[in-house]
Write a protein that holds these residues in place. Sequence first.
Motif, mmCIF file in Angstrom:
data_model
loop_
_atom_site.group_PDB
_atom_site.id
_atom_site.type_symbol
_atom_site.label_atom_id
_atom_site.label_comp_id
_atom_site.label_asym_id
_atom_site.label_seq_id
_atom_site.Cartn_x
_atom_site.Cartn_y
_atom_site.Cartn_z
ATOM 1 N N VAL A 5 97.419 -58.462 -32.318
ATOM 2 C CA VAL A 5 96.156 -57.852 -31.899
ATOM 3 C C VAL A 5 96.314 -56.872 -30.742
ATOM 4 N N HIS A 6 97.542 -56.626 -30.281
ATOM 5 C CA HIS A 6 97.666 -55.811 -29.064
ATOM 6 C C HIS A 6 98.874 -54.876 -29.169
ATOM 7 N N VAL A 7 98.639 -53.685 -29.722
ATOM 8 C CA VAL A 7 99.704 -52.708 -29.927
ATOM 9 C C VAL A 7 99.246 -51.344 -29.407
ATOM 10 N N HIS A 8 100.100 -50.706 -28.603
ATOM 11 C CA HIS A 8 99.845 -49.362 -28.086
ATOM 12 C C HIS A 8 100.713 -48.373 -28.868
ATOM 13 N N PRO A 9 100.122 -47.546 -29.725
ATOM 14 C CA PRO A 9 100.939 -46.652 -30.574
ATOM 15 C C PRO A 9 101.300 -45.350 -29.873
ATOM 16 N N THR A 10 101.645 -45.410 -28.589
ATOM 17 C CA THR A 10 101.863 -44.191 -27.807
ATOM 18 C C THR A 10 103.027 -43.357 -28.304
ATOM 19 N N GLY A 11 104.039 -43.994 -28.913
ATOM 20 C CA GLY A 11 105.205 -43.244 -29.355
ATOM 21 C C GLY A 11 105.244 -42.955 -30.834
ATOM 22 N N TYR A 12 104.197 -43.309 -31.573
ATOM 23 C CA TYR A 12 104.217 -43.073 -33.007
ATOM 24 C C TYR A 12 104.305 -41.571 -33.253
ATOM 25 N N SER A 13 105.304 -41.155 -33.985
ATOM 26 C CA SER A 13 105.574 -39.729 -34.121
ATOM 27 C C SER A 13 104.490 -38.995 -34.894
ATOM 28 N N LEU A 14 103.689 -39.684 -35.654
ATOM 29 C CA LEU A 14 102.585 -39.040 -36.362
ATOM 30 C C LEU A 14 101.599 -38.412 -35.383
#
Length: 298
Positions: A5-14
């Motif tokens: 329930v706790h994910v930071h997608p700061t580096g997702y290349s999309l």
Amino acid sequence: MVIDVHVHPTGYSLISQDPEERAFRTRVFQKKVEQDHSPIAMTGKPSGGNSFDHGSEEVTFTQMDSFGIDRLVLLPLDLTTTHGGWIVSNDEIEKIVQAAPDRFIGFASVDPRRPDALEVLDHAFRDQKLAGLKLNPSKQAFYPDDPMLDPIYKKCLEYNKPIMFHAGMSWDPDCLIKYSEPVNFEEVAVKYPELRICLAHFGWPWAIETAMLCLKYPNVYTDTSIVPMDSPEVFFRHIFTREWGPTWFEHNFADKVMFGSNNPRNHTQGIEKLEMRPDTREKLMGGNAQKWLGMEGK
């Protein structure tokens, strides 16, 4: 079903193609954002046939599958009036979810001081179909019981959406911990008993306060996205058996704690070493999240 329930997608290349956006996240979020370094940036085909196909890159779900995680809740943060931008925007969350709707659950955020806050939430919940709201009182500089939040809480109730609050300590710069002490959320829990609230990170270092609120209020939950200062196994064992009595969780609020990794900052490990009944572990790893998210029966 296992839900993080706790994910930071700061580096997702999309959503990390713009160098200026990456620099902003690094400066404001105090996390070096490297393109293509999401917690699921691996090689191969994801289960279910989904992929991020942009240019020559394909981001897949090998790591999720290796850890047995079915869904990730992705959290944005709107800092437009305090810092002049978003850590991750609602539009970016929508874009990621659309790429793999069977694996991602997207949340919205809103800066409560922006004049169009309610319009932003209407669009996020009605049009973008985002599943909840992320607020960080410390980073956004408000007390949870500030009256300016009342329209936002009512909007969440209107759409039956839960709120994920940052609670407790934060490493981020310009982020005063005083706003996020767990007891500051009590008035919100009392005033809005139908509003499902998660106080993230066990509200650490106030884990006992968080346990108190979970015990007393049916609408208050917490998650395991804590920042360990030694091995995750040692840290979780300390929380679950020493800060909390060894039977508190399983006997008193087994329905209130959800698995959260705080990815990409820390991979949650050590929970599997905790002793608990299989049905309790099932609740911790996904059953409680389904209830909090309003997914039961879906």
